[in-house]
Design a protein around this motif. Structure first.
Motif, short mmCIF file in Angstrom:
data_model
loop_
_atom_site.label_atom_id
_atom_site.label_comp_id
_atom_site.label_asym_id
_atom_site.label_seq_id
_atom_site.Cartn_x
_atom_site.Cartn_y
_atom_site.Cartn_z
N ASP A 67 7.66 -5.05 -2.26
CA ASP A 67 7.14 -3.98 -1.65
C ASP A 67 5.59 -3.66 -1.96
OD1 ASP A 67 9.90 -2.92 -0.83
OD2 ASP A 67 10.00 -1.95 -2.72
N SER A 68 5.16 -4.65 -2.60
CA SER A 68 3.64 -4.78 -2.61
C SER A 68 3.08 -5.42 -1.39
CB SER A 68 3.20 -5.64 -4.00
OG SER A 68 1.63 -5.85 -3.96
N SER A 69 1.81 -4.92 -0.87
CA SER A 69 1.20 -5.65 0.06
C SER A 69 0.16 -6.78 -0.54
CB SER A 69 0.18 -4.54 0.86
OG SER A 69 -0.74 -4.17 -0.01
N VAL A 70 0.24 -7.11 -1.82
CA VAL A 70 -0.75 -7.85 -2.45
C VAL A 70 -0.05 -9.29 -2.37
CG1 VAL A 70 -2.22 -8.48 -4.28
CG2 VAL A 70 -2.21 -6.38 -3.55
N PHE A 71 -0.52 -10.26 -2.05
CA PHE A 71 0.18 -11.73 -1.94
C PHE A 71 -0.76 -12.59 -2.84
CE2 PHE A 71 2.46 -9.51 1.34
CZ PHE A 71 3.36 -10.40 1.77
N TRP A 72 -0.12 -13.18 -3.74
CA TRP A 72 -1.14 -14.11 -4.64
C TRP A 72 -0.79 -15.57 -4.35
CZ3 TRP A 72 -4.62 -11.93 -7.75
CH2 TRP A 72 -4.65 -10.68 -8.33
N THR A 102 1.28 -7.68 5.71
CA THR A 102 2.15 -6.59 6.06
C THR A 102 3.72 -7.15 6.00
OG1 THR A 102 2.61 -7.62 8.19
CG2 THR A 102 0.90 -5.88 8.13
N GLU A 103 5.01 -6.44 5.96
CA GLU A 103 6.03 -7.06 5.63
C GLU A 103 6.42 -8.07 6.63
OE1 GLU A 103 8.40 -5.87 3.29
OE2 GLU A 103 6.51 -4.62 2.41
N ASP A 104 5.64 -8.16 7.81
CA ASP A 104 5.92 -9.27 8.88
C ASP A 104 5.28 -10.55 8.50
OD1 ASP A 104 7.76 -7.76 10.24
OD2 ASP A 104 6.18 -6.73 11.27
N GLY A 105 4.20 -10.21 7.40
CA GLY A 105 3.54 -11.67 7.06
C GLY A 105 2.22 -11.79 7.79
N LEU A 106 1.76 -10.58 8.38
CA LEU A 106 0.50 -10.84 9.16
C LEU A 106 -0.50 -10.04 8.24
CD1 LEU A 106 2.13 -9.72 12.63
CD2 LEU A 106 1.52 -11.90 11.79
N ALA A 107 -1.69 -10.45 8.62
CA ALA A 107 -3.14 -9.83 7.91
C ALA A 107 -3.01 -8.20 7.94
CB ALA A 107 -4.25 -10.53 8.28
N MET A 108 -3.36 -7.54 7.24
CA MET A 108 -3.36 -6.06 7.09
C MET A 108 -4.90 -5.83 7.79
SD MET A 108 -1.29 -4.64 3.85
CE MET A 108 -1.80 -3.13 4.57
N LYS A 109 -5.71 -6.46 7.36
CA LYS A 109 -7.19 -6.11 8.04
C LYS A 109 -7.33 -6.90 9.35
CE LYS A 109 -8.90 -4.63 3.66
NZ LYS A 109 -9.19 -3.51 3.82
#
Length: 272
Positions: A120-125, A227-234
């Motif tokens: 549920d986090s939007s931060v991917f490391w 996003t939850e779909d794996g797309l860039a949020m910005k």
């Protein structure tokens, strides 16, 4: 610095990290959800078998195929972990050697970049890269190494990820796509990998590899918002003239020179 040199530098950092672990007795710093500090000690396996032989061999002969017998006891928390995927030096080195051998034989097309996030986090490391032979799909390659990758991510980001160890999500994208991710390219999409991918247990460790990310002193680590779909949020970062063609080798070399000594995370912060 061309991509080949970048890969060599990453490999140098990785083996420097392994050297610093201490070849006789290894102490692993482990931080739990309550910020308590534990030291877990275990004896290292003998690694003389990994010395290069002097006879001529093919590119694929560098793969290390070991069958679970040369491991020290190591306390495992959570679901049972196969011996060949426990986070111990023997397995870490073997999977790194496999990664290098597969990449050298098959090229970057046989690799994928790996990102880990808390549910549920939007931060991917960014935590490393996976390689596999052509007969093994990326889903099975990651699922087979899931315990090893997850543990590496948890130790790489002890404050953000370690407390959620055992429930972390692993996502993949194209290999060597860090710049596309940093620029929020819309064609660079992340895909979530299931922990229990059917058939993953049949994959041999010799057919896959993992090279974990290692931080330099003071490096913050590369992350991206998705996003939850794996797309860039910005929005995508583009040049003023809107040019989007792939850079030439000379342009890429200049870009790498500009980024030398810098953390891609700084670029991420500028876009927030």
């Amino acid at each position: 610095m061309k991509m080949a040199n970048v890969h060599q530098f990453r490999l140098f950092k990785y083996f420097t990290f392994l050297f610093l672990l201490d070849l006789n007795n290894l102490f692993l710093l482990r931080v739990d959800a309550f910020s308590c500090v534990h030291l877990t000690r275990f004896h290292n396996p003998v690694i003389n078998r990994w010395k290069e032989s002097t006879h001529l061999h093919g590119k694929w002969d560098n793969l290390v195929d070991e069958d679970d017998d040369d491991y020290d006891e190591f306390e495992i928390q959570g679901p049972e972990v196969p011996k060949d995927m426990r986070y111990v030096e023997f397995n870490i080195v073997r999977q790194n050697k496999n990664f290098v051998a597969i990449r050298e034989a098959g090229g970057p097309e046989m690799t994928n970049d790996i990102y880990v996030r808390e549910t549920d986090s939007s931060v991917f490391w960014f935590v490393g890269k996976v390689a596999r032979i052509s007969d093994v799909p990326i889903e099975k390659a990651v699922a087979k190494q899931y315990p090893l990758i997850e543990e590496h991510a948890a130790r790489l980001r002890p404050m953000e990820l370690y407390p959620k160890r055992g429930s972390l999500e692993i996502w993949t994208t194209s290999g060597d796509s860090e710049m596309d991710v940093a620029y929020n390219r819309p064609n660079t999409k992340f895909s979530k990998i299931k922990r229990d991918e059917q058939g993953a247990d049949k994959v041999r460790n010799v057919e896959i590899g993992f090279q974990g990310e290692i931080y330099d002193s003071g490096e913050e680590g590369f992350r991206t918002l998705r996003t939850e779909d794996g797309l860039a949020m910005k929005d995508e970062i583009v040049e003023p003239d809107g040019e989007k063609r792939p850079p030439t080798d000379d342009e890429m070399e200049k870009i790498n020179e500009m980024l030398k000594g810098q953390d891609l995370n700084a670029l991420f912060k500028e876009t927030e």
